[in-house]
Design an enzyme around this catalytic site. Structure first.
Site, short mmCIF file in Angstrom:
data_model
loop_
_atom_site.label_atom_id
_atom_site.label_comp_id
_atom_site.label_asym_id
_atom_site.label_seq_id
_atom_site.Cartn_x
_atom_site.Cartn_y
_atom_site.Cartn_z
N GLU A 1 0.90 -1.22 -0.08
CA GLU A 1 -0.06 -0.09 0.01
C GLU A 1 0.86 1.42 -0.01
O GLU A 1 1.80 1.28 0.75
CB GLU A 1 -0.90 -0.17 1.10
N CYS B 1 -23.10 -12.02 4.55
CA CYS B 1 -23.10 -13.30 4.46
C CYS B 1 -23.67 -13.70 3.02
O CYS B 1 -24.38 -13.13 2.70
CB CYS B 1 -23.58 -14.20 5.45
#
Length: 563
Positions: A197, A411
């Site tokens: 990053e 989910c």
């Protein structure tokens, strides 16, 4: 109107509890979720209205934000607010089962659907990039993509490593709102990961929220840590501050062999999301204003080197895949002719799930009470008792995932399951088991809600990758079904000209009317995904459609001829 009013030194947090600011929960819900998108715990740059994904915003500017809040506060339950690229443009009389908000973000006529034209409009204050869930007010932080990334890594482990990632490591880059999910997803899947990053602030944020475990001091330290943890069979995520366009080629030169390679930098937006090698972030942002053409060219040149390194890993036989940021296309534009030699993650690992309408089902507790989420977790286990993989995910999520803003959960569940869960959640609100209403939504990255030839619809078996009727039909059907708010966007994930996609959110307030809307929306929405894949000829989808009793006239005719 110009884009100038995009900075405000303020902090926004959604209201909690049961006291309403708006006239009903049907309008309180979008108000709270808009504000939640800009919560400092959630958004990447909230003071400039940026939620995630480069310049994915929740509102066009602060004047528009204020008017959206005002409009939602006064909106009646038989009215609909229209949002045009982050700007509230009208309130119209509709009816109680119509959406309270309809949103269209970043949509351009195809000939003009490119970053150059969009950026011109953006500077003039005539457009806003909504990404997927930024401008549709249902972003829940990095958790929103953790399970999808986890499912991808797990499936890659099944295909390439006999079902276990123990002692393996993933090489990737990007720790923004989407990429920040990668280290935790890899850890949950049992693998180590090296996560590159270029902004230290993003690494700090992921360390704070426990999405990444450690930061290496330099390149050699990172490799030493990877060696130590993989040798011990430990799943630890390591961040390294640097530029992927420099680090990946160096890894290739050194002969380093990761076990899996992907990427989730904001390569979809070269002007705002990908740092050219050798540049500082401050230089990049400054020159983006004064020399945009040069900046885009420099960023894409670096992307080409990044992809060349990924291709080198691919040719070594290392599983390498695009994670949906369009970096292969950017590299191909710069002359990397074989950029698409390695696949995208959807055709490689996820499409069988889409064929069954399985995708990122998410919900948020408007109460702000984490116990409401834990109670819904238990309800999911109760209603889907035999899915050990899903139960494992819910257990890991509770243990490892920090809530950002309003407590939320995601989910992956499919057709039939979504409506069952939604109705159960609504009943929990009605009986008082949950302390306040919840909202149910999803990412635009879903089974039937997106056309994106370099991502979700890459390599469709019938060649229909670029057909975008499907997300339009999805948005229309969700509107007709009574979703609380519906969105239709362009350019999310992969950038201007490369995707169209739609989203929906439905409120569970415990009422009978809500139950009827939930039953319609949460059946019809995933059913469009099964329909889309059945139409493309996927046997899994055709079988699912038959099992679920879907009325698909041409599929029935085709099956009749085969019989």
């Amino acid at each position: 109107m110009t884009a100038q009013n995009r900075f405000r030194d303020t902090e926004i947090r959604a209201s909690r509890g049961t006291k309403l600011t708006a006239k009903s929960w049907m309008t309180e819900a979008p108000l709270r979720m808009l504000m939640n998108n800009l919560d400092p715990e959630v958004a990447e740059n909230p003071k400039e209205l940026v939620v995630y994904g480069g310049i994915g915003r929740a509102a066009r500017n602060w004047e528009c934000y204020d008017k959206i809040v005002e409009s939602l506060t006064h909106l009646n339950d038989d009215e609909t607010l229209l949002i045009q690229s982050g700007k509230p443009v009208g309130v119209f009389k509709t009816h109680s089962n119509a959406p309270r908000v309809l949103i269209a973000n970043s949509n351009l006529v195809p000939h003009w659907a490119n970053w150059e034209h969009f950026n011109e409009l953006d500077v003039k204050g005539l457009a806003m990039y909504g990404q997927m869930t930024a401008g549709s007010w249902i972003y829940i932080g990095s958790q929103g993509i953790v399970q999808g990334t986890y499912e991808t890594f797990v499936e890659a482990g099944r295909q390439h490593f006999g079902g276990s990632l123990k002692g393996r490591w993933v090489l990737t880059a990007g720790l923004g709102g989407m990429g920040g999910a990668q280290p935790l997803a890899a850890t949950l899947a049992g693998a180590c990961s090296l996560n590159i990053e270029c902004q230290q602030s993003r690494i700090d944020f992921r360390l704070k929220t426990r999405y990444v475990d450690e930061q290496a001091t330099d390149f050699d330290d990172a490799l030493a840590r990877i060696k130590k943890y993989t040798s011990a069979g430990k799943a630890v995520s390591i961040a390294l501050c640097g530029n992927a366009a420099e680090i990946l080629p160096e890894l290739v030169r050194r002969g380093v062999r990761p076990d899996m390679v992907t990427d989730q930098t904001s390569a979809h937006d070269p002007l705002n999301g990908y740092l050219p090698k050798g540049w500082s972030w401050e230089e990049y942002r400054r020159r983006a204003q004064s020399e945009p053409v040069l900046v885009v060219n420099a960023a894409k040149t670096s992307m080409a080197e990044h992809v060349e390194a990924m291709l080198a890993f691919h040719h070594m036989g290392i599983p390498t895949f695009d994670y949906g940021n369009n970096i292969r296309q950017m590299a191909q534009d710069m002359g990397v002719t074989h950029a698409f030699d390695f696949p995208g993650f959807v055709p490689a690992y996820i499409r069988p799930l889409f064929c069954r309408g399985v995708g990122p089902f998410r919900w948020a507790a408007l109460s702000g009470d984490a116990e409401d989420i834990y109670k819904t977790d238990a309800k999911v286990k109760e209603l889907i008792p035999d899915d050990e993989h899903l139960h494992h995910w819910l257990d890991m999520a509770r243990e490892r995932i920090s809530f950002q803003g309003l407590p939320a959960r995601i989910c992956w569940v499919g057709l039939g399951q979504r409506a069952k869960l939604g109705l159960a959640f609504n009943e929990m609100v009605r009986t008082g088991e949950l302390s306040a209403p919840i909202v149910i939504g999803r990412d635009h990255l879903d089974s039937g809600s997106v056309a994106s030839p370099n991502r979700e619809t890459e390599a469709m078996q019938d060649g229909s990758d670029a057909v975008s009727d499907w997300p339009l039909l999805n948005a229309l059907l969700n509107t007709a079904s009574g979703a609380t708010w519906v969105s239709l966007h362009h350019g999310g994930g992969v950038g201007m000209g490369f995707s169209q996609h739609s989203g929906m959110v439905v409120v569970c307030d415990g009422s009978d009317d809500a139950a009827e809307r939930i039953a319609r929306v949460l059946h019809n929405d995933p059913a469009t995904g099964v329909m889309r894949h059945a139409d493309a000829g996927y046997d899994i989808a055709i079988n699912c459609a038959q099992e679920q009793g879907l009325n698909l006239p041409m599929i029935a005719a085709t099956q009749g001829r085969k019989a």
